[in-house]
Design a protein around this motif. Structure first.
Motif, PDB file in Angstrom:
ATOM      1  N   ASP A 144       0.805  -1.220   0.000  1.00  0.00           N
ATOM      2  CA  ASP A 144       0.000   0.000   0.000  1.00  0.00           C
ATOM      3  C   ASP A 144       0.836   1.267   0.000  1.00  0.00           C
ATOM      4  OD1 ASP A 144      -2.632  -0.849  -0.176  1.00  0.00           O
ATOM      5  OD2 ASP A 144      -2.720  -1.351   1.951  1.00  0.00           O
ATOM      6  N   SER A 155      -6.668  -2.695  -7.141  1.00  0.00           N
ATOM      7  CA  SER A 155      -6.760  -1.617  -6.159  1.00  0.00           C
ATOM      8  C   SER A 155      -6.463  -2.118  -4.747  1.00  0.00           C
ATOM      9  CB  SER A 155      -8.152  -0.982  -6.191  1.00  0.00           C
ATOM     10  OG  SER A 155      -9.135  -1.866  -5.650  1.00  0.00           O
ATOM     11  N   ARG A 156      -6.399  -3.424  -4.572  1.00  0.00           N
ATOM     12  CA  ARG A 156      -6.180  -4.012  -3.258  1.00  0.00           C
ATOM     13  C   ARG A 156      -4.834  -4.727  -3.225  1.00  0.00           C
ATOM     14  NH1 ARG A 156     -10.815  -4.674  -0.311  1.00  0.00           N
ATOM     15  NH2 ARG A 156      -9.915  -6.492   0.727  1.00  0.00           N
ATOM     16  N   GLU A 191      -4.200  -7.298  -1.654  1.00  0.00           N
ATOM     17  CA  GLU A 191      -4.468  -8.733  -1.745  1.00  0.00           C
ATOM     18  C   GLU A 191      -4.621  -9.187  -3.194  1.00  0.00           C
ATOM     19  OE1 GLU A 191      -6.362  -7.074   2.012  1.00  0.00           O
ATOM     20  OE2 GLU A 191      -6.289  -6.558  -0.123  1.00  0.00           O
ATOM     21  N   GLU A 224     -12.940  -8.024  -2.866  1.00  0.00           N
ATOM     22  CA  GLU A 224     -13.285  -8.264  -1.465  1.00  0.00           C
ATOM     23  C   GLU A 224     -14.187  -9.482  -1.308  1.00  0.00           C
ATOM     24  OE1 GLU A 224     -14.663  -5.672   2.424  1.00  0.00           O
ATOM     25  OE2 GLU A 224     -14.836  -4.830   0.408  1.00  0.00           O
TER      26      GLU A 224
END
Length: 953
Positions: A653, A938-939, A941, A945
């Motif tokens: 991030d 964007s994550r 992970e 989600e």
């Protein structure tokens, strides 16, 4: 990054074009005079054995380029052996009686040079650029490959494997590879051999034999089919002696096979429609193709200009008609002509939801308009200036002049063809454009094409005309040669005396408002580049708006308070100028290249864009949609997607880890773009570089007139603190794309900043690992195993912690094997003491690459601006050799041991997981498998989600 990666996605179509892409309502901006370019001066002679020699001396460079051009191309592929000229190009680059496998790579890279080869319809060329004192050694290698090549089972099998991986990487993996390489040629030609793909097919490559390769060489390769072009720092009298020494005794071909191609394309009297399908096509394509004449046809110059008017730059007809209206992500109109014939094509890559029939009708309307209405004098002048400006850029270096002359020569037989082409282009009138459009773009002569997602079905795009039977070659005679034992080989000649070359004056100055300026006259060719650099860049993006700096750069030329987007494009293109604004992790670069006669006028547009970019709302929305559509294509390309995912994995991030993604692009408002420009494009942090065919005094006066009065009431921006963030735990990530044409493999570690005292130690160690064809990765993955078209490692340069990554693309079932090789070589470099000889060869390799880049205005500006952006003195660009000389073997091994630790390395593989996952899990243990449909950049992970929640359950 999105626009750069688009070249691997939708923009792949542009790779087939002779010029850029794309417009409709043509704007007239300035009455710029038509440009000209200096002639290519050369000396030519011919040996008794038929070898033609062309010399282009240039004592302003420390280098020399030797290139051998055989008039043997893909059109000469034998029956049932498509792709064979290209395969043989690989074979002939490898071994001779006196050169073991890949010795040619060492003879060039280890002295600071570079080499390669390429195949086209009309020719195959082999070339090297090295320090001038190695001219004789390079001529010796060309003699070896002409007179004493070793074509044996080892080189044949290895290079066939490599070529198949190249086909997968360039054709089967990219979304539009099949369209460019298979669909277009199959339908552009009926009887000429260019109907077959120049890269061949897996099936025909597999069916080839060693005797086929030997027969091909004996039929076509000899001094009587070749032209040697030498360009750079040498004396012609000395060159003549060396040419006689190394080439005069080579006999002509024993049983020459004619190079002539028989057959003439029939005139198409009824239009036809082809609906091609292939997997992994994210956005549909519509368009059409027509027959075209040969390069030597009197109509060729007008056809080339017609293509430029239709789709060169943003002030072109197709751009406004399709891209600016939001109908298409990209559009192109191009011609591809060769010695025996060619084709004209136009295509649009449609935006999601766009009506294909409407887009096809727009293309048809533009074709009809150019067939029935004369183009304007402004359009004609602009197209000519774009072509002449491109020639000026090419002619900045001796190598550029050699290649321009060589390409024109092999398709015409005339060494003056490059200059005659420009003369003919200058003479083309609007009536000529109208005439050739009516003649060649007939409605009844069009093959309409669509390309959509579906099965990999060649029958969907098969030409109804029967495939002709093409020529064959006689069987080979004699037995394959072999490399001589080590004690019996002839050694290459030693280097001569290095020429004295005065380096361009490097001048630092300060503008009236305090902006630092670096300038250098790098050439006498009348073209120059202005680069202005601002710190900030992608690292300043808010997490939810990743891509903001990039979008600010991309859209800056879409309107200012003084000019709209069309006026900006029209002014620049009419001046023969090009403006490129791009963001990087640490900053933004704005570079303007223009003929020196127009540099001041084009510079006014640069100033206007930098200071007054207004980001009109309608332009922002149009380009937002285009960016999102481009992402659709990019994410289907394994190599591009792996690069984006690796950035997220290595930085998490942190600001450096943010990559543009569909969610973040949607969040960026017009006000964000204006605010970013106002905050970060600031005179208090700006730095300027000017180089090319302009003196330091002229550069300083020009910079002061353009930027010296620029001030701002706003405070200068504060640098982002620690944009690399803390180091995430290493991960092994697989992004599963079923039926992917190939797998992309990236292994990466976090390292150090550009200003770190260990930077040169690690840079040199990385060069041993994976730079060029002599890097350990290339040697292990391609040369020894034939698993990939190429394998390399790169050390990025950043203000904060950068990364070192190894990368390659391979067939899906060997992805885990390539990853294992990466880790083995990491461990080897960390554990193996390096010799001083090894390091010296890599020092020369790095130094030579840097020296070559400094010979062009774009290369000089790129090197210097990158240093200045990171707070490093620009003169550092000229101290690289001494910095590298100070690196000891112990220091190189120390940094390798510190950073190249397999258990601390992250691994990203994008491909069809069913072929490699089981073996990968045995090697790496915990593997995160992310189905493509669950991917979310964007994550950190990398999963949506909902997919994370589902996996947890």
């Amino acid at each position: 990054m999105i626009r750069k990666l688009l070249l691997a996605g939708a923009g792949a179509l542009a790779l087939a074009a002779s010029g850029p892409a794309l417009a409709d309502h043509h704007q007239t901006a300035v009455e710029a005079p038509t440009l000209s370019a200096p002639k290519i001066e050369y000396t030519r002679w011919q040996l008794d054995n038929g070898l033609t020699v062309i010399a282009i001396p240039d004592n302003s460079t420390a280098n020399v380029t030797t290139s051998l051009w055989y008039e043997v191309g893909s059109k000469h592929d034998p029956q049932g052996r498509s792709g064979f000229a290209h395969l043989f190009e690989h074979i002939l680059s490898r071994k001779t009686v006196n050169m073991p496998y890949n010795m040619i790579n060492r003879l060039t890279e280890d002295v600071g040079g570079v080499r390669n080869a390429s195949t086209w319809v009309d020719r195959t060329n082999y070339y090297e650029t090295v320090p001038a004192e190695y001219l004789e050694a390079m001529l010796w290698t060309h003699r070896e490959r002409m007179a004493n090549p070793v074509v044996d089972s080892e080189v044949f099998e290895k290079e066939r494997s490599v070529v198949k991986e190249e086909l997968r990487q360039r054709v089967l993996a990219p979304p539009y590879g099949r369209f460019q390489r298979f669909v277009i040629p199959e339908n552009a030609f009926d009887v000429l051999p260019m109907r077959r793909p120049g890269i061949g097919s897996i099936e025909e490559l597999d069916s080839a034999t060693l005797d086929d390769a030997r027969a091909f060489h004996q039929a076509f390769y000899g001094p009587d089919t070749a032209t040697l072009i030498v360009a750079g720092n040498f004396e012609i009298a000395s060159l003549r002696k060396l040419v006689d020494k190394y080439f005069a005794d080579i006999p002509r071909r024993d049983n020459p096979v004619s190079l002539e191609i028989k057959g003439e394309e029939p005139v198409l009297t009824q239009p036809r429609i082809v609906n091609a399908t292939a997997p992994n096509v994210p956005l549909p394509v519509v368009g059409g193709i027509w027959k075209a004449p040969s390069t030597n046809d009197p109509d060729a110059p007008a056809i080339e200009l017609l293509s430029a008017i239709m789709s060169s730059g943003d002030n072109s007809r197709l751009h406004n008609a399709l891209v600016r209206t939001g109908k298409a992500v990209d559009a192109a109109h191009f011609d591809q002509m060769s010695e025996d014939g060619g084709f004209i094509a136009n295509f649009a890559v449609l935006s999601p939801g766009a009506d294909s029939a409407e887009a096809d009708a727009i293309l048809a309307k533009e074709i009809e308009r150019v067939r029935t209405e004369p183009v304007s004098e402004a359009e004609l002048r602009e197209a000519k200036n774009e072509i002449f400006s491109s020639a000026l850029s090419q002619r900045q270096t001796a190598q550029g002049r050699a290649f321009e002359l060589g390409e024109a020569l092999v398709s015409s037989g005339d060494p003056d063809a490059a200059d005659k082409r420009l003369d003919a282009i200058a003479a083309v009138t609007a009536d000529d454009i109208l005439r050739v459009a009516r003649k060649w773009l007939r409605p009844e002569g069009e093959v309409e094409l669509t390309y959509t997602a579906g099965e990999d079905d060649p029958s969907s795009y098969a030409n109804p005309a029967p495939m002709p039977t093409f020529g064959s070659v006689p069987p080979p005679s004699g037995q394959p040669r072999a490399v001589l034992p080590e004690g019996e080989r002839m050694a290459p000649p030693p280097p001569g005396e290095a020429p004295e070359v005065a380096r361009a004056d490097f001048v630092e100055a300060t503008l009236a408002n305090g902006i630092p300026l670096v300038s250098a006259q790098t050439s006498d060719v009348p073209i120059a580049t202005i680069t202005i650099v601002f710190p900030g860049g992608d690292a300043t993006d808010p997490a939810a708006k990743a891509g903001l700096a990039e979008m600010t750069a991309d859209l800056a030329d879409k309107g200012t308070t003084q000019r709209d987007a069309s006026q900006i494009a029209a002014t620049l293109e009419s001046l023969g100028a090009s403006l490129n604004i791009s963001s990087s992790a640490d900053g933004t670069y704005a570079s303007l290249t223009a003929p020196t006669v127009n540099l001041a006028e084009a510079g006014q547009v640069l100033v206007d864009v930098i200071v007054n970019a207004s980001y009109p709302a309608e332009e922002v929305e149009r380009e937002r949609k285009r960016t999102l559509d481009s992402l659709t294509a990019i994410l289907k390309d394994p190599g591009s997607l792996a690069s984006l995912a690796a950035t997220r994995v290595l930085y998490g991030d942190a600001p450096y880890g943010r990559v543009a993604n569909p969610q973040s692009i949607e969040q960026i408002a017009r006000e964000d773009l204006v605010a970013h420009r106002e905050a970060y494009w600031h005179p208090g942090t700006a730095k300027i570089v000017i180089s090319g065919g302009i003196s330091a005094g002229e550069a300083r006066a020009l910079a002061n007139s353009l930027f010296g009065g620029w001030t701002s009431d706003r405070p200068a921006p504060v640098p982002v603190d620690h944009p690399a963030g803390s180091e995430p735990a290493p991960r092994t990530v697989v992004i599963d794309i079923p039926d992917a044409g190939q797998a992309a493999v990236i292994a990466g570690v976090r390292t150090l900043a550009r200003g770190d005292s260990d930077f040169y130690n690690l840079w040199l160690a990385n060069t041993v690992l994976g730079s060029g064809s002599n890097g350990w990765l290339f040697e292990e993955v391609r040369t020894k195993r034939g698993l990939s078209y190429g394998a390399y490692s790169s050390l990025s340069q950043r203000s904060d912690t950068a990364t070192l990554t190894a990368n390659a693309q391979t067939k899906n079932d060997t992805a885990d094997e390539v990853a294992a090789v990466f880790f083995e070589q990491f461990e080897k470099l960390a554990a193996t003491p390096l010799s001083e000889e090894t390091l010296q060869k890599r020092r020369l390799y790095l130094g030579g690459a840097l020296a070559r880049s400094l010979e062009t205005s774009g290369g000089f500006n790129g090197q210097v601006a990158t240093l200045m952006l990171r707070g490093i003195e620009p003169a550092e660009a000229f101290h690289v050799a001494e910095r590298l000389a100070a690196v000891s073997p112990a220091e190189a091994q120390r940094v390798a041991e510190r950073y190249l630790v397999p258990q601390d390395t992250s691994l990203v593989i994008v491909g069809d997981a069913r072929y490699f996952l089981e073996d990968l899990e045995k090697m790496r243990g915990d593997v995160e498998v992310i189905p493509f449909d669950d991917l979310d950049l964007s994550r950190t992970e990398l999963r949506k989600e909902t997919a994370i929640e589902a996996a947890a359950e």
